[in-house]
Motif scaffolding. Structure first.
Motif, short mmCIF file in Angstrom:
data_model
loop_
_atom_site.label_atom_id
_atom_site.label_comp_id
_atom_site.label_asym_id
_atom_site.label_seq_id
_atom_site.Cartn_x
_atom_site.Cartn_y
_atom_site.Cartn_z
N ARG A 34 5.22 3.19 -1.93
CA ARG A 34 5.54 4.43 -1.21
C ARG A 34 7.00 4.74 -1.44
O ARG A 34 7.84 3.83 -1.36
CB ARG A 34 5.24 4.29 0.29
CG ARG A 34 5.50 5.57 1.09
CD ARG A 34 5.16 5.36 2.55
NE ARG A 34 3.75 5.14 2.74
CZ ARG A 34 2.85 6.13 2.90
NH1 ARG A 34 3.25 7.39 2.89
NH2 ARG A 34 1.58 5.84 3.07
N GLY A 53 8.69 8.82 1.95
CA GLY A 53 7.34 8.79 2.49
C GLY A 53 6.45 9.91 2.04
O GLY A 53 5.37 10.12 2.58
N ALA A 74 2.63 8.16 -2.32
CA ALA A 74 2.11 6.80 -2.13
C ALA A 74 1.04 6.54 -3.18
O ALA A 74 0.31 7.45 -3.61
CB ALA A 74 1.53 6.65 -0.73
#
Length: 835
Positions: A624, A628, A631
């Motif tokens: 990741r 964020g 991923a």
């Protein structure tokens, strides 16, 4: 600009052991919401974060709202924050943290060089009341609550998948059952019509309609014991897809919480509605298919509160395939205190469907079927129009969840299910009947009926223990289930459909009591061990209502009672080795059990179950990015399974029959990539070989033996969804494109035959402007003529007086051709859903 201030609230503390508050490690500011007016004064959102014992944010609640747009922006940032965990001495704690998040107006250019203003972090320790502990403060009432994503528990095996549907809901799917295709090695088939439960293939098992896969909905068991159509029959067609938030698919019997029917694995659907407000959708498509759905989530409630209604109707893609069904699902979550919530869930469903059944391949090629002579008409034709079924289901559940001190948790659930079903199918035509002397065959149409009630309790308790200064996750659980069912199968006359013979007629009462213990420990920093044991007892009471009225000793009552009892202990364990921070090697092993069908029990029989032994080893890798936004997760494993008593479909009875022990050897790989809430792609490939072991051979020779029919050896699946926003006439328009592709290798058939490979493509597109969305889906894009189910056996469909051929031939049920559907969706009372 954003200014966070932490105010701690610890659940409890002891004056003898100091409590260290959590320390922020990563706290990136949120992004100012788009399409909101310029701020003239600060806007404040008060979040309550639940931080687990690793310092990760496991839950986000909004205690004071500033509007859905600001709430969502603050939550999105909070879910990416990381902390050093709070500690009592050296023991990490799960705590709650109140975080005010302030969105401030843009600083004027004249002040651009000024340093940004930030408030100090104020950490407040709980007060000591002199009694050795501090009282739990009561949080203020919520003005609105928006729940963040929960951190999934660690997997018990490489094949333990916690699947969030997310953007992949854009991929065309007819029902919630199709969501199972998100797990690797899954294939679905349906020879019974739209409304009949899907046949599920998983991990090298022909699981029928549920005999080898434990199915749950919000924890409520769906498998039906001693069902006339097949032991373990589980119909998930009633689940409204829009309400499925996630599902957990545990492939293999590796979790101590898995119970009866968890041979190939366990599937647990978790319901929730993230979107608040009203969403109404209407669809119309090929073959007069109509679909109307309405879901509602009250804006002031969590995603666990919703109401959904779904109506479906259509003519079907060929003769005798019409269907109609309606369902309702509702749930509400009530907060009984700061750490206690009560969930009330109910569902009601009714369906009626017709079935075309199977046809002989030779009759299709020779154009002998009672339809037009062209190839398409023959392919989708049928023999017996008196096939179809109807079903009803009513379900209720009450679940109490309470968070205890020191990270403990208690969950208690009670449920009740009422179910009724009747189906009629003809697999062999005129072959099975032994008519009276001088009369012709009356036909092999088989009516299977089931009516039953299930009541039960489930619970689990996590005490939050510590040992040697480290938390020791321990869970205790139990299940108590009682079924009272009437199950029956009869033969019907070809003319008029009147029953003329009873195959079986049983009143069954079954009690299943089970309990389990699971624990997890990390003796070394790089090693995590998980294990546990489950104990199940099965008690059967059967009233056989189809005994003869006389025997060699004279007349008798045509009824007989049978009782059986079984006890089974199944240990399960796994070892996780962290090779690098991102790469994990996980090995799992376990025993499982499948209870016996009451129709095959003998009086005073002990241990009425099939034993399952399984092992798996493989690797998992995850990545990741720091923000964020992106991923990637990759998994792969090899596995082996042995079953002491397996079942395979029999055309003579129209249900599964015992064949003795079996074994599987297989492997799978899967990957999912997500980028910036725009692109979501998942791909999987699985291989499995299912055989009957050679008598006397070593149990390690898993590749030897006769291949079990009907189970595909190679399965591939790709799901992809792309979302974006464009501008049309200066108006923002959201859009999405989605693709689903299934590749199914040849399936072995009896007598050394193989089916053809299947390649299917489904696509979807939609566009949304403000509250209105238009979409179109195309299933089977290439209009392939594929066979959804294939068999190879002897039959006679030429008529009651025609001589039966003893030559086995291929039979199939036709898969759906290209199907196009248009959808209009209207979103009401939604402030946050802008493209």
């Amino acid at each position: 600009m954003f200014i966070p201030t932490l105010v701690l609230w610890l659940l409890s503390a002891s004056p003898e052991v100091p409590v260290t508050p959590p320390v922020p490690v990563e706290a990136a500011p949120p992004v100012m919401p788009a399409d909101v007016p310029a701020l003239t004064q600060p806007v404040r959102v008060l979040l309550r974060l639940t931080l687990d014992d690793r310092g990760e944010v496991s839950r986000v609640d909004v205690r004071e709202s500033a509007g859905v747009a600001f709430d969502r922006a603050a939550m999105a940032a909070a879910l990416r924050w990381r902390f050093e965990p709070a500690r009592r001495g050296e023991v990490p704690l799960e705590v709650q943290v109140d975080v005010p998040v302030t969105f401030e107006p843009v600083v004027p250019p004249s002040d651009a060089g000024a340093a940004p203003r930030a408030e100090n972090t104020d950490v407040t320790q709980p007060a000591d009341d002199g009694g050795g502990s501090s009282p739990d403060p009561k949080p203020p009432s919520f003005s609105t609550t928006v729940r963040g994503q929960s951190v999934a528990p660690p997997p018990v095996a490489v094949g333990d998948f916690h699947i969030t549907v997310g953007q992949l809901a854009d991929v065309p799917r007819n029902s919630a059952t199709d969501l199972l295709l998100l797990a690797p090695g899954v294939m679905l088939a349906n020879h019974g019509g739209e409304g009949h439960a899907e046949t599920l293939y998983l991990r090298g098992f022909d699981a029928g309609e549920g005999k080898d896969v434990e199915m749950r909905l919000n924890g409520v068991p769906l498998n039906e014991v001693s069902h006339a159509h097949g032991h373990g029959y589980a119909d998930t067609y009633f689940i409204i897809p829009e309400l499925v938030q996630s599902l957990r698919v545990t492939e293999g019997p590796y979790d101590p919480s898995q119970g009866d029917f968890g041979v190939a694995g366990t599937v647990d659907y978790q319901l929730g509605l993230e979107r608040r407000g009203i969403t109404a959708s209407a669809s119309y498509g090929s073959f007069a298919s109509r679909r109307l759905s309405l879901v509602w989530g009250p804006p002031e409630s969590t995603d666990a509160t919703f109401v959904g209604v779904l109506l479906r109707q259509g003519h079907g893609f060929g003769p005798n395939r019409a269907y109609a069904n309606a369902g309702l699902m509702a749930q509400t979550e009530l907060r009984l205190g700061p750490e206690t919530r009560l969930r009330l869930f109910g569902a009601s469903y009714g369906a009626r469907f017709s079935t075309a059944g199977v046809v002989r391949e030779t009759d299709v090629v020779d154009a002998r079927l009672p339809c037009d002579a062209d190839a398409d008409s023959q392919f989708f034709c049928l023999y017996d129009p008196n096939q179809g079924g109807a079903s009803q289901r009513h379900l209720a559940s009450v679940e109490l969840v309470s968070r205890l001190e020191r990270g403990g948790r208690f969950v208690q659930q009670a449920f009740a299910v009422a179910r009724q079903m009747r189906s009629r199918e003809n697999f062999t035509g005129f072959l099975q009947d032994t008519p009276p002397v001088g009369e012709a065959q009356r036909g092999d149409n088989t009516e299977q009926s089931y009516q039953g009630t299930t009541v039960g309790l489930r619970g689990r308790y996590t005490p939050g223990l510590t040992w040697a200064g480290q938390p020791q996750p321990v869970e205790l659980g139990y299940v108590a289930r009682y079924d009272n069912v009437h199950t029956r199968a009869r033969r019907l006359r070809d003319k008029g459909g009147a029953p003329y013979a009873t195959i079986f007629d049983n009143q069954v009462r079954t009690t299943n009591l089970g309990a389990y213990l699971s624990l997890r420990g990390a003796p070394m920093e790089w090693l995590t061990l998980r294990g546990g044991v489950r104990v199940d007892t099965f008690l059967f009471g059967v009233e056989d209502l189809n005994r003869p009225e006389s025997d060699r000793q004279g007349s008798r009552i045509p009824e007989e009672s049978v009782e059986a009892y079984g006890f089974f202990a199944s240990p399960r364990a796994s070892a996780e080795v962290r090779l690098t921070p991102r790469l994990t090697w996980l090995t799992s092993a376990g025993l499982g059990a499948r209870s016996s069908d009451a129709a095959g029990l003998s009086d005073a029989e002990f241990a009425p179950y099939a034993r399952v032994t399984s092992g798996e080893t493989g690797l998992g890798w995850h990545w990741r990015d720091d923000a964020g936004d992106s991923a990637l997760e990759v998994r792969g494993a090899v596995f082996a399974t042995r079953v002491s008593q397996d079942l395979v479909f029999s055309e003579t009875t129209g249900r599964n029959q015992p064949i003795g022990p079996s074994q599987r050897l297989g492997a799978f790989g899967t990957a999912r990539f997500q980028w910036n809430q725009r692109l979501d792609v998942q791909a999987s490939l699985a291989w499995a070989r299912a055989t009957l072991p050679v008598p006397g051979a070593s149990s390690w020779r898993l590749w030897d033996g006769t291949v079990i029919p009907y189970i595909p050896q190679v399965l591939g699946r790709v799901d992809a969804a792309w979302r974006g926003t464009t501008t049309v006439a200066r108006q923002p328009v959201g859009w999405s494109l989605a693709l689903g592709h299934s590749a199914i290798g040849p399936k072995p058939l009896p007598l050394d035959r193989y089916s053809e490979s299947i390649f299917l493509f489904d696509v979807a597109a939609r566009a949304r402007w403000r509250a209105v969305e238009l979409g179109v889906t195309v299933e089977n894009l290439l209009d392939a003529r594929w066979r959804e189910s294939e068999f190879n056996y002897v039959s006679n469909f030429r008529g009651p007086d025609a001589p039966a051929s003893l030559l086995a031939t291929r039979h199939f049920s036709a898969g759906a051709p290209r199907t196009v559907r248009g959808t209009l969706t209207v979103y009401l009372d939604l402030q946050e859903d802008r493209p």
